[in-house]
Design a protein around this motif. Sequence first.
Motif, PDB file in Angstrom:
ATOM      1  N   ASP A   1      82.036 -61.029   1.162  1.00 45.14           N
ATOM      2  CA  ASP A   1      83.020 -61.182   2.244  1.00 45.14           C
ATOM      3  C   ASP A   1      82.523 -61.885   3.487  1.00 45.14           C
ATOM      4  OD1 ASP A   1      83.672 -57.823   1.351  1.00 45.14           O
ATOM      5  OD2 ASP A   1      84.759 -59.579   0.596  1.00 45.14           O
TER       6      ASP A   1
ATOM      7  N   HIS B   1      86.401 -53.551   1.610  1.00 49.58           N
ATOM      8  CA  HIS B   1      86.132 -54.374   2.786  1.00 49.58           C
ATOM      9  C   HIS B   1      87.252 -55.381   3.044  1.00 49.58           C
ATOM     10  CE1 HIS B   1      81.981 -53.279   3.869  1.00 49.58           C
ATOM     11  NE2 HIS B   1      81.774 -53.093   2.589  1.00 49.58           N
ATOM     12  N   VAL B   2      88.025 -55.685   2.013  1.00 48.49           N
ATOM     13  CA  VAL B   2      89.154 -56.611   2.186  1.00 48.49           C
ATOM     14  C   VAL B   2      90.367 -56.042   1.443  1.00 48.49           C
ATOM     15  CG1 VAL B   2      87.748 -58.695   2.419  1.00 48.49           C
ATOM     16  CG2 VAL B   2      88.538 -57.988   0.182  1.00 48.49           C
TER      17      VAL B   2
ATOM     18  N   ARG C   1      75.011 -56.429   6.027  1.00 46.98           N
ATOM     19  CA  ARG C   1      74.327 -55.191   5.648  1.00 46.98           C
ATOM     20  C   ARG C   1      73.533 -55.359   4.360  1.00 46.98           C
ATOM     21  NH1 ARG C   1      75.012 -50.208   7.291  1.00 46.98           N
ATOM     22  NH2 ARG C   1      77.014 -50.668   8.276  1.00 46.98           N
ATOM     23  N   GLU C   2      74.174 -55.894   3.314  1.00 47.83           N
ATOM     24  CA  GLU C   2      73.490 -55.958   2.024  1.00 47.83           C
ATOM     25  C   GLU C   2      72.367 -56.998   2.033  1.00 47.83           C
ATOM     26  OE1 GLU C   2      74.280 -53.400   0.799  1.00 47.83           O
ATOM     27  OE2 GLU C   2      76.418 -53.031   0.924  1.00 47.83           O
TER      28      GLU C   2
ATOM     29  N   PRO D   1      84.324 -59.258  12.910  1.00 49.55           N
ATOM     30  CA  PRO D   1      83.416 -59.779  11.886  1.00 49.55           C
ATOM     31  C   PRO D   1      83.246 -58.814  10.723  1.00 49.55           C
ATOM     32  CG  PRO D   1      82.455 -60.002  14.069  1.00 49.55           C
ATOM     33  CD  PRO D   1      83.679 -59.167  14.225  1.00 49.55           C
ATOM     34  N   ASN D   2      83.160 -59.361   9.524  1.00 48.07           N
ATOM     35  CA  ASN D   2      82.983 -58.546   8.326  1.00 48.07           C
ATOM     36  C   ASN D   2      81.499 -58.233   8.143  1.00 48.07           C
ATOM     37  OD1 ASN D   2      82.691 -57.871   5.398  1.00 48.07           O
ATOM     38  ND2 ASN D   2      84.903 -58.157   5.487  1.00 48.07           N
ATOM     39  N   GLU D   3      81.190 -56.940   7.999  1.00 46.97           N
ATOM     40  CA  GLU D   3      79.780 -56.522   7.995  1.00 46.97           C
ATOM     41  C   GLU D   3      79.140 -56.479   6.616  1.00 46.97           C
ATOM     42  OE1 GLU D   3      79.456 -52.765   9.945  1.00 46.97           O
ATOM     43  OE2 GLU D   3      80.390 -53.494  11.795  1.00 46.97           O
ATOM     44  N   ASN D   4      79.911 -56.686   5.573  1.00 47.75           N
ATOM     45  CA  ASN D   4      79.419 -56.431   4.225  1.00 47.75           C
ATOM     46  C   ASN D   4      78.174 -57.258   3.898  1.00 47.75           C
ATOM     47  OD1 ASN D   4      79.457 -55.174   1.764  1.00 47.75           O
ATOM     48  ND2 ASN D   4      81.197 -56.295   0.945  1.00 47.75           N
TER      49      ASN D   4
ATOM     50  N   GLN E   1      69.684 -54.842   3.443  1.00 46.33           N
ATOM     51  CA  GLN E   1      69.337 -53.663   2.666  1.00 46.33           C
ATOM     52  C   GLN E   1      68.788 -54.004   1.291  1.00 46.33           C
ATOM     53  OE1 GLN E   1      72.161 -50.487   2.609  1.00 46.33           O
ATOM     54  NE2 GLN E   1      71.304 -49.569   0.768  1.00 46.33           N
TER      55      GLN E   1
ATOM     56  N   ASN F   1      89.097 -54.299   9.868  1.00 49.50           N
ATOM     57  CA  ASN F   1      88.422 -55.559  10.182  1.00 49.50           C
ATOM     58  C   ASN F   1      89.399 -56.726  10.034  1.00 49.50           C
ATOM     59  OD1 ASN F   1      88.555 -56.354   7.436  1.00 49.50           O
ATOM     60  ND2 ASN F   1      86.554 -55.485   6.966  1.00 49.50           N
ATOM     61  N   SER F   2      88.906 -57.937  10.159  1.00 54.72           N
ATOM     62  CA  SER F   2      89.816 -59.087  10.163  1.00 54.72           C
ATOM     63  C   SER F   2      90.234 -59.530   8.768  1.00 54.72           C
ATOM     64  CB  SER F   2      89.159 -60.256  10.900  1.00 54.72           C
ATOM     65  OG  SER F   2      87.923 -60.563  10.280  1.00 54.72           O
ATOM     66  N   ASN F   3      89.754 -58.863   7.716  1.00 53.77           N
ATOM     67  CA  ASN F   3      90.172 -59.224   6.353  1.00 53.77           C
ATOM     68  C   ASN F   3      91.130 -58.197   5.760  1.00 53.77           C
ATOM     69  OD1 ASN F   3      86.850 -59.964   6.381  1.00 53.77           O
ATOM     70  ND2 ASN F   3      88.290 -61.589   5.897  1.00 53.77           N
TER      71      ASN F   3
ATOM     72  N   GLU G   1      73.848 -46.638  -1.552  1.00 53.67           N
ATOM     73  CA  GLU G   1      72.946 -45.958  -2.483  1.00 53.67           C
ATOM     74  C   GLU G   1      72.415 -44.670  -1.876  1.00 53.67           C
ATOM     75  OE1 GLU G   1      70.418 -48.578  -5.020  1.00 53.67           O
ATOM     76  OE2 GLU G   1      68.833 -47.319  -4.167  1.00 53.67           O
ATOM     77  N   ASP G   2      72.013 -44.745  -0.578  1.00 54.06           N
ATOM     78  CA  ASP G   2      71.465 -43.544   0.042  1.00 54.06           C
ATOM     79  C   ASP G   2      72.527 -42.447   0.152  1.00 54.06           C
ATOM     80  OD1 ASP G   2      69.926 -46.012   1.334  1.00 54.06           O
ATOM     81  OD2 ASP G   2      68.597 -44.269   1.308  1.00 54.06           O
TER      82      ASP G   2
ATOM     83  N   VAL H   1      82.530 -65.185   3.624  1.00 56.36           N
ATOM     84  CA  VAL H   1      83.426 -66.342   3.738  1.00 56.36           C
ATOM     85  C   VAL H   1      84.667 -65.939   4.532  1.00 56.36           C
ATOM     86  CG1 VAL H   1      84.769 -65.965   1.623  1.00 56.36           C
ATOM     87  CG2 VAL H   1      84.309 -68.282   2.398  1.00 56.36           C
TER      88      VAL H   1
ATOM     89  N   LYS I   1      75.836 -55.294  12.954  1.00 57.37           N
ATOM     90  CA  LYS I   1      76.962 -55.894  13.680  1.00 57.37           C
ATOM     91  C   LYS I   1      76.583 -57.246  14.274  1.00 57.37           C
ATOM     92  CE  LYS I   1      79.871 -52.927  15.969  1.00 57.37           C
ATOM     93  NZ  LYS I   1      80.863 -52.182  15.191  1.00 57.37           N
TER      94      LYS I   1
ATOM     95  N   PHE J   1      74.568 -53.247  -6.177  1.00 59.60           N
ATOM     96  CA  PHE J   1      73.384 -52.437  -6.426  1.00 59.60           C
ATOM     97  C   PHE J   1      72.843 -52.622  -7.839  1.00 59.60           C
ATOM     98  CE2 PHE J   1      73.038 -50.236  -2.523  1.00 59.60           C
ATOM     99  CZ  PHE J   1      74.299 -50.357  -1.986  1.00 59.60           C
TER     100      PHE J   1
ATOM    101  N   ASN K   1      72.542 -49.926  12.886  1.00 56.02           N
ATOM    102  CA  ASN K   1      73.917 -50.382  12.798  1.00 56.02           C
ATOM    103  C   ASN K   1      74.193 -51.545  13.736  1.00 56.02           C
ATOM    104  OD1 ASN K   1      75.670 -49.385  10.913  1.00 56.02           O
ATOM    105  ND2 ASN K   1      77.125 -48.812  12.506  1.00 56.02           N
TER     106      ASN K   1
ATOM    107  N   SER L   1      84.820 -64.855   7.434  1.00 52.35           N
ATOM    108  CA  SER L   1      84.615 -63.791   8.416  1.00 52.35           C
ATOM    109  C   SER L   1      84.900 -64.368   9.810  1.00 52.35           C
ATOM    110  CB  SER L   1      83.182 -63.274   8.343  1.00 52.35           C
ATOM    111  OG  SER L   1      82.933 -62.342   9.378  1.00 52.35           O
TER     112      SER L   1
ATOM    113  N   ASN M   1      69.632 -43.255   6.721  1.00 51.74           N
ATOM    114  CA  ASN M   1      70.345 -44.399   6.136  1.00 51.74           C
ATOM    115  C   ASN M   1      71.834 -44.133   5.923  1.00 51.74           C
ATOM    116  OD1 ASN M   1      67.881 -45.837   6.003  1.00 51.74           O
ATOM    117  ND2 ASN M   1      67.373 -44.678   4.184  1.00 51.74           N
TER     118      ASN M   1
ATOM    119  N   THR N   1      65.963 -50.279   3.282  1.00 53.94           N
ATOM    120  CA  THR N   1      66.500 -49.454   4.363  1.00 53.94           C
ATOM    121  C   THR N   1      65.435 -48.906   5.299  1.00 53.94           C
ATOM    122  OG1 THR N   1      66.459 -47.615   2.814  1.00 53.94           O
ATOM    123  CG2 THR N   1      68.589 -48.643   3.194  1.00 53.94           C
ATOM    124  N   VAL N   2      64.173 -48.799   4.833  1.00 51.98           N
ATOM    125  CA  VAL N   2      63.168 -48.140   5.663  1.00 51.98           C
ATOM    126  C   VAL N   2      61.946 -49.048   5.831  1.00 51.98           C
ATOM    127  CG1 VAL N   2      63.924 -45.841   4.977  1.00 51.98           C
ATOM    128  CG2 VAL N   2      62.099 -46.955   3.683  1.00 51.98           C
TER     129      VAL N   2
ATOM    130  N   ASP O   1      85.139 -51.215   7.007  1.00 55.21           N
ATOM    131  CA  ASP O   1      83.710 -51.201   6.700  1.00 55.21           C
ATOM    132  C   ASP O   1      83.201 -49.758   6.579  1.00 55.21           C
ATOM    133  OD1 ASP O   1      83.768 -54.003   8.818  1.00 55.21           O
ATOM    134  OD2 ASP O   1      83.388 -54.059   6.658  1.00 55.21           O
TER     135      ASP O   1
END
Lengths: 454, 572
Positions: B206, A313-314, B221-222, B215-218, B225, A362-364, A139-140, B208, B258, B435, B254, B210, A134, B231-232, A368
């Motif tokens: 993030d 991230h931004v 991912r969450e 592209p914003n991955e935040n 996750q 990134n674009s912001n 967290e991991d 909004v 994306k 988290f 990953n 994007s 992970n 995650t598993v 990441d």
Amino acid sequence: MTVSRRELLRLTAGGSAIAALGQLGLSSALAADTSGYRAMVGIFLFGGNDAWNMVVPNDGRYAEYAKQRGSGIALAQSSLIPLTGTTFGLHGAMAPLKTAWEEGALSVVLNTGTLFAPLTKDLYTRRPDLRPLNLMSHEDQQNQWQGMRTRAVNNNGFMGRINDRAHAATLPPLISTAGSNLCLIGDRSSPLILPSSGALARNGYNATTTDPSVKARQTAFDVLADGSPYGAVTDLTGKGISSAYAQAAVANTAINSTSSVVDKYFVNPTTGAALNSEISRQLLRAARMIEARGTLGHAKQTFFVSQGGYDTHVSEQILQNTLYTDLATSLAGFYAAMKALGLQDNVTAFTMSDFGRVFKGNSNGGTDHAWGSNHLIIGGALASGKVHGRYPDIAFGGPEDSASDGRWIPSIATEEYVGAIAQWYGVSATDLPYVFPNWANWNGGGRGPVPLFG
Amino acid sequence: MRIQYFGSAAALSLATFLSASGNGGGENPTRAAAAPAEALAGVVGIALAPENTILPDEAARLAKQASFGPTPELINAIVAKKSAAAWIDEQLTLSSSTYADLAAKPVPGNYCAPLTGADLTKCTFGNFTAIPMQMRFYANAIGKEDQLRQRVAFALSQIVVASEVDVHQTAGLAAFNQILLSNAFGNYRDVLKAVTLNPYMGDYLDMVDSNKSQPNENYARELMQLFSLGTVLLNPDGTPQTDSSGATIPAYGNSDVKEVARALTGWTYARLNGAALTDNNNRDWSRPMVEYPARFDTTSKAFLGKTVGANATQQANVDAVVDALFNHPNIGPFVCKRLIQQLIVANPTPAYVERVAAVFADNGAGVRGDMKAVVRAIYLDSEARVVSQNPGKVKEPVLMLTALARAIGYKTDGYAFTTRDYGLGQAPFRAPSVFNFYPYQFPLPQGDGLVSPTSKLMDTSMAVARHNVVYNWTISGDGDRSEFQVQPLIPDSVGTTLDWTSWEANGADDDKTLDRINLVLMNGVMTSSQRKALLAAMTPIKIANNPALQARRRAQTALYIVASSPLFQVDR
């Protein structure tokens, strides 16, 4: 203000005082020998510090750095603080740390991160069974940094394990101002958690009261403190609460002391105003506990402090200005306080973070999650003027990129980095594999602890 | 007749007996009038209640799990319904709490700028902080009857986290949390879909604005996750799957992150008053995000074994992402285990998780994600109703405050709680990160592999802080405390009133006071030596010529001792 033994025992009378004294590492001889004193201060930067903007190439390689990161992320070369004698510079907001560098008390490790085994790009691609689990999950990765296991469950952490083994020998106490974190949990021992500011006293509690109703109340309090008939969660919680009360009474003597010499170093260098950010308060509290080490009878001390906000991230450029100004000012104040105590060679502070960030923005205007990152260490015992490790080849999709946009495979493992500090601190060769469960992977075959201390 | 609560060994043999008898789940656990002696070896003195009755102690225990704290009135109401199932079913019909009025008032970013002084402060508090929402949360928790809906919404808010620490917009926070409140007894797919297009979450993680350029991955991912898969890869009982070497197997990679990030490009805030889609002063936080086609990646995407074709609409892309996650086998065990940990117990058995996750997968009528069915399954399982194998859930700070207040008898606009909660590490809607306030895997210190997520907030300094709040609201807990008064700068402030009169009415009958405390705070487990010690602490308190005040002070002393003990700090 030193506190006599009689006074300390009076303050902790009743309940689990003896357990508390053990928790804080007090032996029966309270006037402890502190001449071999060592302290390590782990500073966890929560969120994933983009340290590819904290430590920047300042020579011919700067041009490629700027091109690869892009204009939304790359720093202007003229803004960097040169690490004289090397080809690197620090983010401009880290100017307060220039003194430490000039005095040989600041070091850098490059491209460090969680690893299960030494990895090349080929091995990374072909062998998923050799990767940390992970990657890029906050967290991991926080748990892997703190617990030092990258492919197994972490239910305790390296500072807690140092504390477990130390109880049998020199009783180093373990103190956090950053709340309860995995790093601090030991198999057998628990840390002392202090708030970053404010005293730690129980309202209305008076250990030496003669008022019969207060006495009866306090007695009933102890009767209801026993959770043992109700299962492990209630039982251990009850024991934790009781020991917390006893520890608090003892810790207050150091926190409330009015004759501290360290406070005056935690000030804004331009305005002279007292620092009041969270990390500055945490480092000030750690400095107070270091100052009180003789009174508390601590031969060694381990600290866990934290700064949050690094998940950029931004708007990274704006955020990093604030974060690094705060961190550098607080660290500079802490270093100056250690010098005032004559302890700069006995105390080593070091950063940790979930992971580094993607080299390509990134674009912001942000970045990441990625992997390998750079870290700072502060302390007079360090070998002077060193940038350890290797700056990666920053070609996207190149030989050190685990992806196609700059997520560098670390060339230094967390065990090689933090392990070097643990060795200096005094963790014995027999205890190192207990503290770092994967220690065997990092000794031999060209791997080993970073030579931080020369 | 009473059910005794045992230490873990005896509890385990009881639970084993029940599941061996096939009473492991679903509706009311069947009550045997007489249990076979050999099955109950080692378990002494148990006598189960007759069919179609729920005893006050059991009702109090259900109230701890399903409300913000037992009260005598609530306990009586549960007893009157004659079973846990009947009371739960009634709660499933209630919907008295709302944030909709707070969500209906989005304002432009510079709304308060013309004001000064106290007007500016009030305007800022009311429109750009969490305070109105926090007050509403606590006022509802203390005073509104749809307790179970609110508990489930609170649990959802600690799984699908959007924190005001990063986004300062009261109407936006309200609109986001209204999704969780409205859908607490709806369908989890609707939660995922509405949250994905919500602007407050869009800002927080993030998504909004994007842009297909990078592209914003935040959020991508969450979303995977934390809000759906984890995650598993998981077994149906929530335990991790392992490969031949014993290692866990990632639930997504990953490239999935994306690709999902690409599928979710091209959304922006709706705007107020017809403002342009680039006007960042006039964001409409009360409506879902709207499309900004120039930023949307129209090429095909592939994630989690699914593909979305080129030129599919933006809505189709969002639906494809939501469907891929909603239909993934991980989502039931992942979400259900967290709900159980939020509502019932920190260490559910894998079998319990599996029973509930099976209901998530199919509610019995072929519907997936039915929250009503999942909630019934969670609360009516024998592991919740009778006793758990590893009992115990440390009260998180918010639930400690509300339980104490409800036990004493408060009427409140909620403000007083906002002065106490952050010092204990948990201010509603202000988690330190996505988290949540504590990790679900946080180990019980020295607990030999058991977890205790909320123990993260029970460390040395927090234990002292909790003690002090309990002390302030009991021994020092009279109505003239400053936090209970009307606050001139806080919009809609009416203060908090405490009802000590019902305690004062007990007069010199200390046992009656202790009976109430035993039932409401301890669900009946007070031992005789504990009662003796409490009485010994109460009797020295003598206030001549004021029997009401004497009764109050005695009650406050007993409340202080019990509420600060592990017997109240931990729910069993």
